[in-house]
Design a protein around this motif. Structure first.
Motif, PDB file in Angstrom:
ATOM      1  N   UNK A 276     -12.089 -53.863 -40.585  1.00  0.00           N
ATOM      2  CA  UNK A 276     -11.078 -54.276 -41.562  1.00  0.00           C
ATOM      3  C   UNK A 276      -9.699 -53.919 -41.004  1.00  0.00           C
ATOM      4  N   UNK A 277      -8.671 -54.104 -41.795  1.00  0.00           N
ATOM      5  CA  UNK A 277      -7.340 -53.666 -41.355  1.00  0.00           C
ATOM      6  C   UNK A 277      -7.332 -52.159 -41.090  1.00  0.00           C
ATOM      7  N   UNK A 278      -7.955 -51.401 -42.002  1.00  0.00           N
ATOM      8  CA  UNK A 278      -8.030 -49.947 -41.810  1.00  0.00           C
ATOM      9  C   UNK A 278      -8.921 -49.608 -40.626  1.00  0.00           C
ATOM     10  N   UNK A 279     -10.035 -50.314 -40.491  1.00  0.00           N
ATOM     11  CA  UNK A 279     -10.951 -50.046 -39.391  1.00  0.00           C
ATOM     12  C   UNK A 279     -10.307 -50.261 -38.037  1.00  0.00           C
TER      13      UNK A 279
ATOM     14  N   UNK B 198      -7.757 -47.416 -37.543  1.00  0.00           N
ATOM     15  CA  UNK B 198      -8.356 -46.097 -37.324  1.00  0.00           C
ATOM     16  C   UNK B 198      -9.072 -46.011 -35.988  1.00  0.00           C
ATOM     17  N   UNK B 199      -9.930 -46.980 -35.700  1.00  0.00           N
ATOM     18  CA  UNK B 199     -10.700 -46.925 -34.462  1.00  0.00           C
ATOM     19  C   UNK B 199      -9.843 -47.259 -33.246  1.00  0.00           C
ATOM     20  N   UNK B 200      -8.826 -48.086 -33.468  1.00  0.00           N
ATOM     21  CA  UNK B 200      -7.951 -48.433 -32.352  1.00  0.00           C
ATOM     22  C   UNK B 200      -7.057 -47.291 -31.926  1.00  0.00           C
ATOM     23  N   UNK B 201      -6.605 -46.499 -32.883  1.00  0.00           N
ATOM     24  CA  UNK B 201      -5.653 -45.436 -32.584  1.00  0.00           C
ATOM     25  C   UNK B 201      -6.303 -44.066 -32.414  1.00  0.00           C
ATOM     26  N   UNK B 202      -7.398 -43.833 -33.126  1.00  0.00           N
ATOM     27  CA  UNK B 202      -7.944 -42.480 -33.197  1.00  0.00           C
ATOM     28  C   UNK B 202      -9.232 -42.282 -32.412  1.00  0.00           C
TER      29      UNK B 202
ATOM     30  N   UNK C   8     -13.113 -41.092 -42.065  1.00  0.00           N
ATOM     31  CA  UNK C   8     -11.966 -41.191 -41.152  1.00  0.00           C
ATOM     32  C   UNK C   8     -11.112 -39.929 -41.236  1.00  0.00           C
ATOM     33  N   UNK C   9     -10.829 -39.485 -42.456  1.00  0.00           N
ATOM     34  CA  UNK C   9      -9.972 -38.311 -42.627  1.00  0.00           C
ATOM     35  C   UNK C   9     -10.681 -37.007 -42.262  1.00  0.00           C
ATOM     36  N   UNK C  10     -12.014 -37.059 -42.170  1.00  0.00           N
ATOM     37  CA  UNK C  10     -12.748 -35.859 -41.740  1.00  0.00           C
ATOM     38  C   UNK C  10     -12.541 -35.596 -40.251  1.00  0.00           C
ATOM     39  N   UNK C  11     -12.091 -36.628 -39.531  1.00  0.00           N
ATOM     40  CA  UNK C  11     -11.917 -36.490 -38.084  1.00  0.00           C
ATOM     41  C   UNK C  11     -13.181 -36.710 -37.291  1.00  0.00           C
ATOM     42  N   UNK C  12     -14.291 -36.998 -38.006  1.00  0.00           N
ATOM     43  CA  UNK C  12     -15.546 -37.205 -37.292  1.00  0.00           C
ATOM     44  C   UNK C  12     -15.934 -35.966 -36.495  1.00  0.00           C
ATOM     45  N   UNK C  13     -16.572 -36.207 -35.365  1.00  0.00           N
ATOM     46  CA  UNK C  13     -17.012 -35.098 -34.525  1.00  0.00           C
ATOM     47  C   UNK C  13     -15.892 -34.541 -33.639  1.00  0.00           C
TER      48      UNK C  13
ATOM     49  N   UNK D 197     -13.145 -54.743 -49.048  1.00  0.00           N
ATOM     50  CA  UNK D 197     -13.630 -54.490 -47.681  1.00  0.00           C
ATOM     51  C   UNK D 197     -12.743 -55.070 -46.583  1.00  0.00           C
ATOM     52  N   UNK D 198     -12.072 -56.179 -46.829  1.00  0.00           N
ATOM     53  CA  UNK D 198     -11.232 -56.769 -45.786  1.00  0.00           C
ATOM     54  C   UNK D 198     -10.077 -55.850 -45.413  1.00  0.00           C
ATOM     55  N   UNK D 199      -9.694 -54.991 -46.342  1.00  0.00           N
ATOM     56  CA  UNK D 199      -8.583 -54.068 -46.106  1.00  0.00           C
ATOM     57  C   UNK D 199      -9.073 -52.693 -45.685  1.00  0.00           C
TER      58      UNK D 199
END
Length: 251
Positions: free
Chosen positions: A134-137, A140-144, A207-212, A237-239
């Motif tokens: 999504x826009x958030x996905x 988040x995945x692109x930057x983090x 996402x805000x948990x920071x994952x592993x 979901x699109x957002x």
């Protein structure tokens, strides 16, 4: 993105993940939610093995004790070594095959799906849990995240019989599941499967948990609030979608 990956480097990452798991109670709660979503999709009406590919630190056994945890590298919690392109299981011996954050590491997804078809019984399922774009996905995945999204990179949906697959080659394209299961151009590669579900989840708490690998951005006591926020954001979901669950059934 392709690069060699060594056994030692893989295990360094695995044990770093294990350390994060032990130190982050909220991460455990979030993943248990994900595991429940996966467990809810298992077809228990047919006989056969329940298998997870790329089991990481093996936590799926917490929800599915009978699951066979596999990976391409040895670790104490791994039941057996498996290669997604050349599984050791007999024809139609598997009832459910689970891939948690593994599908986007398959450089040749159509080749892998053909192997899944061989080992899974008719009516058996492939349950895939992946990043959602999504826009958030994308943000988040692109930057983090260190792995590429690769939304516009060619997906190798087939491989010649003469080409040897290099199992020591590292590949990642986080956007592959979104593209393959959402775009019409890839539907011919799914002709052997019924798509039972494509569900998308906001998972802002994840996402805000920071994952592993990243720092958690909220105190543990705020987790219930973020759970409620996730339920609200699931409606858009699109957002907001950052996770997706795909369930395939063998025809």
């Amino acid at each position: 993105m392709d690069r060699p990956v060594s056994d030692a480097q893989h295990n360094i990452e695995i044990y770093e993940n294990l350390k994060s798991w032990e130190e982050k109670p909220v991460l455990q709660k979030i993943y248990l939610q994900f595991y429940r979503l996966i467990a809810s999709q298992i077809n228990n009406d047919i006989e056969g093995k329940i298998v997870e590919l790329g089991s990481g630190i093996g936590n799926l056994k917490m929800l599915i004790p009978t699951v066979i945890c596999t990976d391409i590298f040895k670790n104490p919690w791994i039941d057996q070594l498996e290669n997604a392109y050349n599984l050791s299981f007999g024809n139609e011996s598997v009832s459910n095959l689970i891939l948690f954050d593994v599908f986007h590491h398959l450089k040749y997804p159509a080749y892998a799906l053909a192997e899944f078809k061989r080992v899974i019984q008719p009516g058996g399922r492939v349950i895939i849990f992946e990043p959602a774009m999504s826009l958030l996905g994308i943000l988040a995945y692109g930057l983090l995240h260190h792995e590429p999204i690769a939304l516009f990179k060619k997906i190798e949906c087939s491989i010649s019989a003469s080409e040897k697959i290099n199992t020591n080659e590292y590949y990642a394209a986080q956007g592959n599941a979104h593209r393959i299961f959402s775009y019409k151009k890839y539907q011919s590669d799914l002709k052997d499967w019924n798509i039972l579900a494509i569900k998308k989840y906001a998972a802002l708490s994840y996402i805000l948990s920071g994952g592993y690998s990243k720092k958690q951005l909220f105190p543990d006591r705020f987790y219930p609030i973020l759970q409620s926020t996730d339920k609200l954001f699931d409606l858009f979901p699109a957002i907001f979608a950052s996770r997706m669950l795909v369930v395939l059934e063998k025809k």
